[in-house]
Design an enzyme around this catalytic site. Structure first.
Site, PDB file in Angstrom:
ATOM      1  CG  HIS A 131      51.377 -12.182  15.164  1.00  0.00           C
ATOM      2  ND1 HIS A 131      50.312 -11.488  14.773  1.00  0.00           N
ATOM      3  CD2 HIS A 131      51.694 -11.678  16.434  1.00  0.00           C
ATOM      4  CE1 HIS A 131      49.813 -10.701  15.577  1.00  0.00           C
ATOM      5  NE2 HIS A 131      50.987 -10.731  16.591  1.00  0.00           N
TER       6      HIS A 131
ATOM      7  N   GLY B  78      42.977 -10.478  16.282  1.00  0.00           N
ATOM      8  CA  GLY B  78      42.456 -10.336  17.706  1.00  0.00           C
ATOM      9  C   GLY B  78      41.643  -8.978  17.741  1.00  0.00           C
TER      10      GLY B  78
ATOM     11  CE1 TYR C 208      51.548  -1.920  24.482  1.00  0.00           C
ATOM     12  CE2 TYR C 208      49.069  -1.629  24.651  1.00  0.00           C
ATOM     13  CZ  TYR C 208      50.399  -2.370  24.587  1.00  0.00           C
ATOM     14  OH  TYR C 208      50.300  -3.551  25.005  1.00  0.00           O
TER      15      TYR C 208
ATOM     16  CB  CYS D  68      46.964   6.799  44.688  1.00  0.00           C
ATOM     17  SG  CYS D  68      45.565   7.302  45.356  1.00  0.00           S
TER      18      CYS D  68
HETATM   19  C1  LIG Z   1      48.425 -11.143  19.828  1.00  0.00           C
HETATM   20  C2  LIG Z   1      48.354 -12.054  18.784  1.00  0.00           C
HETATM   21  C3  LIG Z   1      47.533 -12.004  17.673  1.00  0.00           C
HETATM   22  C4  LIG Z   1      46.662 -10.946  17.596  1.00  0.00           C
HETATM   23  O1  LIG Z   1      47.163  -9.544  17.321  1.00  0.00           O
HETATM   24  P1  LIG Z   1      45.950  -8.459  16.969  1.00  0.00           P
HETATM   25  O2  LIG Z   1      46.942  -7.602  16.634  1.00  0.00           O
HETATM   26  O3  LIG Z   1      45.323  -8.300  18.209  1.00  0.00           O
HETATM   27  O4  LIG Z   1      45.398  -8.898  15.649  1.00  0.00           O
HETATM   28  C5  LIG Z   1      47.684 -13.212  16.728  1.00  0.00           C
HETATM   29  N1  LIG Z   1      48.443 -14.067  16.848  1.00  0.00           N
HETATM   30  C6  LIG Z   1      49.336 -14.241  17.917  1.00  0.00           C
HETATM   31  C7  LIG Z   1      50.285 -15.363  17.934  1.00  0.00           C
HETATM   32  C8  LIG Z   1      49.236 -13.091  18.740  1.00  0.00           C
HETATM   33  O5  LIG Z   1      50.173 -13.256  19.961  1.00  0.00           O
END
Ligand SMILES: *Cc1c(COP(=O)(O)O)cnc(C)c1O
Length: 422
Positions: free
Chosen positions: A190, A269, A310, A339
């Site tokens: 990832h 995600g 970010y 605040c």
């Molecule tokens: C956060 C995460 C994702 C998803 O990331 P996105 O940028 O939202 O697509 C996928 N796999 C793992 C292991 C993650 O920690």
């Protein structure tokens, strides 16, 4: 699409002002049809595994499950969510995968007890699982030694990253796996290459090399998440066809080498959940500070933290109370009620306040922050003792409450005033 820049009256055919009237603000609204569209975009992959951390409401997980989407969990709580939403604990392919760099004690107990598949991101995880669940097959998350990410805080590879098993330690891990009686059925990377296909080719190459090293026990590979979402009109959409072809080529090479099928998973995600989400807020004050005009709304970084974390950009719209189809634009700063001077939705990375061209608005009108589904509600907090917002899901022309707004009693639940020194 708005008829005029930054004017919005409906979400999936439902009147926003009526939703706000009935359910109050701040309010998250999700459009189920948009999630289904994004799932359909990825149908070429053998498995779509939703990274639920982006938006983990049970109703969203239930929708994903019904669409045939598998799920990723990064904590015991997320495993329990997946189970509660009707996912089976195990199967082939595993419906739920626990991906992390550590086991806390609760997560280890749960994966052992319920037979949840584990994607190990550290040698210690392999050791701890092996002690309790010999005979299991696991997948390994590999850090290939280089990364990519839209900010330092989201970089997921290289030696600055805490994620995954360092590529050079793979051999040691395989020996450990043998010693513990485990086996490695898949690899995972990832990295979040997004739209950078040259970089992605590098990732695919690294995964292929690692898979060849592990050998024929490999039956699945995962491209991880990181597919980008266009937040601005000028953001380049990802070339999904090219993205798939690169990963598919890697998969094909491994299949040829191993002589058996290799499942290609993707783990989005943001891609599935960002665009479906709208954060509805009410403008409660409009004030001038020197040359700046501020719209202050009742949502803050307690509801949506991406801008303060970010410097993330979110599209915004006004819902005119008089039904106006257009209004003169003006440059404004949009801020929340907290605040904290950083409670500003219009800021760039590093915390620099900027302005946004938005329609002129009045107190009491609604301001909608768009593309707020991913990493929105889930990063919400009770800072300033604000309740977590309500969440609605619109499906089939109907808006359903999928989480009630927190009450004050919810916020203080578990707090105790000690009576010991009276
Ligand atoms: C956060 C995460 C994702 C998803 O990331 P996105 O940028 O939202 O697509 C996928 N796999 C793992 C292991 C993650 O920690």
């Amino acid at each position: 699409m708005p008829e005029f820049p930054s004017i919005l009256t409906e979400i999936a055919g439902i009147n926003i002002a009526e939703l706000a009237n009935r359910h109050g603000t701040p309010l998250f609204v999700y459009d189920a049809a948009m999630i289904r569209r994004r799932i359909a975009d990825l149908k070429e992959f053998d498995a779509i595994r939703y990274a639920q951390k982006a938006l983990s409401n049970l109703a969203i997980l239930d929708l994903c499950r019904r669409e045939g989407v598998l799920v990723d969990a990064v904590s015991a709580g997320e495993i329990r969510r997946a189970l509660t939403a009707g996912y089976s604990p195990h199967g082939n392919p595993p419906p739920i995968v626990y991906t992390a760099d550590i086991f806390d004690r609760e997560a280890l107990e749960l994966v052992v007890e319920r037979g949840i598949h584990v994607n190990c991101g550290s040698p210690d995880m392999i050791e701890q699982l092996g002690e309790h669940a010999a005979g299991r097959d696991i997948t390994l998350r590999i850090n290939p030694g280089f990364g990519h990410g839209h900010s330092q805080k989201t970089n997921t590879g290289g030696e600055q990253s805490k994620h995954g098993i360092w590529h050079a330690e793979l051999d040691d891990c395989l020996q450990q796996v043998d010693r513990l009686g485990l086996s490695v059925s898949g690899l995972h990377m990832h990295i979040g290459s997004g739209t950078d296909l040259e970089h992605l080719a590098q990732v695919c190459g690294a995964l292929e090399a690692a898979a060849l090293h592990v050998g024929r026990s490999i039956t699945s590979i995962s491209a991880g998440g990181g597919l980008p979402t266009p937040y601005r009109a000028t953001d380049q959409p990802v070339d999904l066809g090219a993205y798939y072809r690169l990963w598919d080529a890697t998969r094909q090479k491994l299949q040829m080498e191993f002589g058996h099928p290799v499942r290609l998973e993707i783990e989005p995600g943001r891609y599935l959940s960002a665009e479906c989400g709208y954060l509805i807020s009410e403008i409660r004050a409009i004030k001038r500070m020197g040359n700046n005009t501020f719209y202050l709304v009742d949502a803050g970084f307690n509801n949506l933290a991406r801008p303060i974390l970010y410097g993330a950009y979110h599209p915004m719209s006004i819902v005119p109370a008089d039904g106006a189809k257009q209004r003169p634009l003006m440059d404004v700063v949009v801020g929340g009620p907290l605040c904290e001077s950083g409670d500003i939705f219009t800021q760039t990375e590093g915390g620099f306040v900027c302005t946004r061209s938005l329609p002129q608005a009045k107190i009491g009108e609604l301001l909608v922050i768009e593309c707020a589904g991913a990493y929105g509600f889930v990063m919400g907090s009770n800072y300033n003792s604000k309740p977590l917002a309500a969440e609605l899901l619109i499906d089939g022309g109907e808006a359903m409450v999928v989480r009630e707004r927190q009450t004050f009693d919810d916020i203080i639940r578990g707090e105790v005033i000690p009576r010991t020194h009276v």
